[in-house]
Design a protein around this motif. Structure first.
Motif, PDB file in Angstrom:
ATOM      1  N   ALA A  81       0.819  -1.178  -0.094  1.00  0.00           N
ATOM      2  CA  ALA A  81      -0.030   0.139  -0.107  1.00  0.00           C
ATOM      3  C   ALA A  81       1.060   1.251  -0.011  1.00  0.00           C
ATOM      4  N   ALA A  82       2.033   1.162   0.717  1.00  0.00           N
ATOM      5  CA  ALA A  82       2.728   2.402   0.809  1.00  0.00           C
ATOM      6  C   ALA A  82       3.563   2.347  -0.570  1.00  0.00           C
ATOM      7  N   THR A  83       3.906   1.573  -1.551  1.00  0.00           N
ATOM      8  CA  THR A  83       4.562   1.418  -2.868  1.00  0.00           C
ATOM      9  C   THR A  83       3.328   2.115  -3.639  1.00  0.00           C
ATOM     10  N   SER A  84       2.187   1.607  -3.371  1.00  0.00           N
ATOM     11  CA  SER A  84       1.064   2.012  -4.458  1.00  0.00           C
ATOM     12  C   SER A  84       0.842   3.864  -4.110  1.00  0.00           C
ATOM     13  N   ALA A  85       1.110   4.418  -2.904  1.00  0.00           N
ATOM     14  CA  ALA A  85       0.884   5.505  -2.588  1.00  0.00           C
ATOM     15  C   ALA A  85       1.805   6.416  -3.253  1.00  0.00           C
ATOM     16  N   ILE A  86       3.065   5.910  -3.406  1.00  0.00           N
ATOM     17  CA  ILE A  86       4.065   6.954  -4.249  1.00  0.00           C
ATOM     18  C   ILE A  86       3.999   6.647  -5.818  1.00  0.00           C
ATOM     19  N   ILE A  87       3.094   5.623  -6.244  1.00  0.00           N
ATOM     20  CA  ILE A  87       2.996   5.670  -7.838  1.00  0.00           C
ATOM     21  C   ILE A  87       2.052   6.729  -7.863  1.00  0.00           C
ATOM     22  N   HIS A  88       0.933   6.823  -7.047  1.00  0.00           N
ATOM     23  CA  HIS A  88      -0.011   7.901  -7.135  1.00  0.00           C
ATOM     24  C   HIS A  88       0.568   9.111  -7.268  1.00  0.00           C
ATOM     25  N   LEU A  89       1.858   9.412  -7.152  1.00  0.00           N
ATOM     26  CA  LEU A  89       2.325  10.882  -7.402  1.00  0.00           C
ATOM     27  C   LEU A  89       2.474  10.762  -8.865  1.00  0.00           C
ATOM     28  N   LEU A  90       2.555   9.877  -9.601  1.00  0.00           N
ATOM     29  CA  LEU A  90       3.008   9.784 -11.042  1.00  0.00           C
ATOM     30  C   LEU A  90       1.661  10.146 -11.867  1.00  0.00           C
ATOM     31  N   VAL A 106       5.955   5.388   4.507  1.00  0.00           N
ATOM     32  CA  VAL A 106       6.774   6.217   3.520  1.00  0.00           C
ATOM     33  C   VAL A 106       7.377   7.405   4.276  1.00  0.00           C
ATOM     34  N   CYS A 107       8.560   7.927   4.050  1.00  0.00           N
ATOM     35  CA  CYS A 107       9.430   9.070   4.757  1.00  0.00           C
ATOM     36  C   CYS A 107       9.798   9.928   3.727  1.00  0.00           C
ATOM     37  N   THR A 108       9.817  11.247   4.057  1.00  0.00           N
ATOM     38  CA  THR A 108      10.331  12.092   3.066  1.00  0.00           C
ATOM     39  C   THR A 108      10.771  13.629   3.881  1.00  0.00           C
ATOM     40  N   ASN A 109      11.535  14.270   3.221  1.00  0.00           N
ATOM     41  CA  ASN A 109      11.836  15.553   4.068  1.00  0.00           C
ATOM     42  C   ASN A 109      11.215  16.640   3.189  1.00  0.00           C
ATOM     43  N   ASN A 110      10.642  16.509   2.117  1.00  0.00           N
ATOM     44  CA  ASN A 110      10.126  17.351   1.246  1.00  0.00           C
ATOM     45  C   ASN A 110       8.449  17.591   1.657  1.00  0.00           C
ATOM     46  N   GLU A 111       8.049  18.802   1.823  1.00  0.00           N
ATOM     47  CA  GLU A 111       6.769  19.155   2.456  1.00  0.00           C
ATOM     48  C   GLU A 111       5.706  18.835   1.217  1.00  0.00           C
ATOM     49  N   GLU A 112       6.029  19.368   0.089  1.00  0.00           N
ATOM     50  CA  GLU A 112       5.273  19.037  -1.165  1.00  0.00           C
ATOM     51  C   GLU A 112       4.689  17.715  -1.126  1.00  0.00           C
ATOM     52  N   LEU A 113       5.668  16.727  -1.113  1.00  0.00           N
ATOM     53  CA  LEU A 113       5.576  15.272  -1.444  1.00  0.00           C
ATOM     54  C   LEU A 113       4.793  14.841  -0.220  1.00  0.00           C
ATOM     55  N   TYR A 114       5.207  15.196   1.187  1.00  0.00           N
ATOM     56  CA  TYR A 114       4.389  14.837   2.342  1.00  0.00           C
ATOM     57  C   TYR A 114       2.964  15.083   2.111  1.00  0.00           C
ATOM     58  N   LYS A 115       2.575  16.516   1.684  1.00  0.00           N
ATOM     59  CA  LYS A 115       1.229  16.797   1.712  1.00  0.00           C
ATOM     60  C   LYS A 115       0.377  15.825   0.615  1.00  0.00           C
ATOM     61  N   LYS A 116       0.942  15.448  -0.453  1.00  0.00           N
ATOM     62  CA  LYS A 116       0.236  14.797  -1.378  1.00  0.00           C
ATOM     63  C   LYS A 116       0.292  13.380  -0.918  1.00  0.00           C
ATOM     64  N   LEU A 117       1.129  12.864  -0.452  1.00  0.00           N
ATOM     65  CA  LEU A 117       1.060  11.467   0.240  1.00  0.00           C
ATOM     66  C   LEU A 117       0.184  11.529   1.288  1.00  0.00           C
ATOM     67  N   ARG A 118      -0.076  12.304   2.198  1.00  0.00           N
ATOM     68  CA  ARG A 118      -0.954  12.451   3.143  1.00  0.00           C
ATOM     69  C   ARG A 118      -2.221  12.470   2.581  1.00  0.00           C
ATOM     70  N   PHE A 119      -2.633  13.296   1.549  1.00  0.00           N
ATOM     71  CA  PHE A 119      -3.956  13.170   0.835  1.00  0.00           C
ATOM     72  C   PHE A 119      -4.459  11.828   0.288  1.00  0.00           C
ATOM     73  N   VAL A 120      -3.279  11.108  -0.475  1.00  0.00           N
ATOM     74  CA  VAL A 120      -3.395   9.755  -0.751  1.00  0.00           C
ATOM     75  C   VAL A 120      -3.696   8.924   0.440  1.00  0.00           C
ATOM     76  N   GLN A 121      -3.094   9.023   1.291  1.00  0.00           N
ATOM     77  CA  GLN A 121      -3.349   8.233   2.729  1.00  0.00           C
ATOM     78  C   GLN A 121      -4.899   8.196   2.924  1.00  0.00           C
ATOM     79  N   ASN A 122      -5.126   9.495   2.988  1.00  0.00           N
ATOM     80  CA  ASN A 122      -6.738   9.714   3.389  1.00  0.00           C
ATOM     81  C   ASN A 122      -7.791   9.320   2.263  1.00  0.00           C
ATOM     82  N   GLY A 123      -7.467   9.770   1.373  1.00  0.00           N
ATOM     83  CA  GLY A 123      -8.207   9.524   0.097  1.00  0.00           C
ATOM     84  C   GLY A 123      -8.273   8.191  -0.445  1.00  0.00           C
ATOM     85  N   VAL A 124      -7.369   7.416  -0.319  1.00  0.00           N
ATOM     86  CA  VAL A 124      -7.326   6.071  -0.755  1.00  0.00           C
ATOM     87  C   VAL A 124      -7.629   5.211   0.571  1.00  0.00           C
ATOM     88  N   GLY A 125      -7.354   5.696   1.690  1.00  0.00           N
ATOM     89  CA  GLY A 125      -7.571   4.931   2.887  1.00  0.00           C
ATOM     90  C   GLY A 125      -7.245   3.483   3.509  1.00  0.00           C
TER      91      GLY A 125
END
Length: 304
Positions: free
Chosen positions: A116-125, A282-301
């Motif tokens: 699921a973590a891998t899938s969330a990263i792919i959702h950035l593409l 999933v870990c990152t230091n990039n705030e923009e990536l964090y916000k997108k991944l947090r949105f995916v976490q909540n949206g995909v569930g």
């Protein structure tokens, strides 16, 4: 006599640090810092001072006013409070902060599994993007890339030996030549609308938006140079490096310190350690990536 005791203490300290260069990591994992700085926050989720993080089984949290989440000052809510556990849970938040500290990351997002973590990263593409993946990648990741992402999302994959930097660069250059760099493809911006992407022009253009590195690999333990691959990725326009750190764990390796943009773990393996948890992060230091991944976490569930 005093000088003798002082020298002896120094020798003991030096011996301990030489024997275990990771001494003190456990303290870092337990005493975490709030990822989003705010001096006025209090630890609202632990008013009793419990030394073990309390487990919150609640699915829904009481609101003093409709639409107003509770405990927004709790650092485990990351400033948004609690209303529904898919969106935020104090136990999950404490875990995310601890893993972020371990990975020396500003942000961590937890998921229901490593897949699921891998899938969330792919959702950035976006459709049409390319991913260059290490050839010895975990079988479940390769299956997901080949059998699901490629046919369903129109994202292409090249599997390359990351020991051969020339081979990786040649793939980056090939997909770059296929793209004239002038078109503006539609990209979802995670704010409920689609907008043309704003491309950075300072780096070489390429359709490859992600390098996927696993080191050591599962299960053959193939090792790659993270810093070298990170330097290569960042020569190209909007190309990120994600490192699967599952088989090394943050105890021995912190890829963000070596230039990675994203770190992913199957917590089920070494972070969990006892074969009794299925989870991913999933870990990152990039705030923009964090916000997108947090949105995916909540949206995909796909939350733990």
């Amino acid at each position: 006599m005093e000088n003798g005791n002082s020298n002896n203490s120094d020798n003991i300290k030096e011996a301990i640090e030489s024997a275990d260069p990771y001494r003190g990591q456990g303290t870092t994992y337990l005493h975490t810092k709030t990822p989003i700085k705010n001096e006025e926050r209090n630890d609202a989720s632990n008013p009793t001072g419990a030394v073990v993080v309390p487990i919150s089984l609640a699915t829904t949290f009481k609101q003093s006013t409709p639409g107003e989440p509770t405990a927004i000052n709790d650092p485990n809510s990351f400033g948004v409070g609690y209303e529904y556990s898919r969106t935020g849970n104090p136990t999950r938040g404490a875990f995310e902060r601890a893993v972020a500290a371990a990975e020396k990351a500003k942000y961590c997002i937890a998921f229901s599994s490593g897949s699921a973590a891998t899938s969330a990263i792919i959702h950035l593409l976006s459709p049409g993007d390319n991913v260059i993946c290490v050839d010895d990648v975990y079988g479940g990741t390769q299956r997901y890339f080949r059998k699901i992402v490629n046919p369903c999302m129109d994202i292409t994959f090249d599997f390359v030996d990351f020991h051969d930097e020339t081979a990786v660069r040649s793939k980056l250059d090939v997909v770059g030549r296929e793209n004239d760099g002038n078109e503006e493809r539609e990209r979802y911006d995670y704010h409920h609308r689609s907008t043309p992407s704003k491309k950075r022009r300072k780096n070489a253009p390429t359709k490859t938006k992600l390098l996927w590195l696993e080191t050591p690999t599962n299960p053959t333990l193939k090792i790659s140079n993270i810093q070298s691959i990170a330097n290569l990725a960042h020569e190209y326009d909007e190309c990120l490096l994600a490192v699967d750190n599952t088989f090394c764990s943050p105890y021995f390796q912190t890829p963000l310190e070596h230039g990675a943009d994203i770190v992913v773990h199957s917590v089920t393996k070494y972070i969990g350690g006892h074969s009794d948890v299925v989870m991913g992060v999933v870990c990152t230091n990039n705030e923009e990536l964090y916000k997108k991944l947090r949105f995916v976490q909540n949206g995909v569930g796909a939350v733990p």
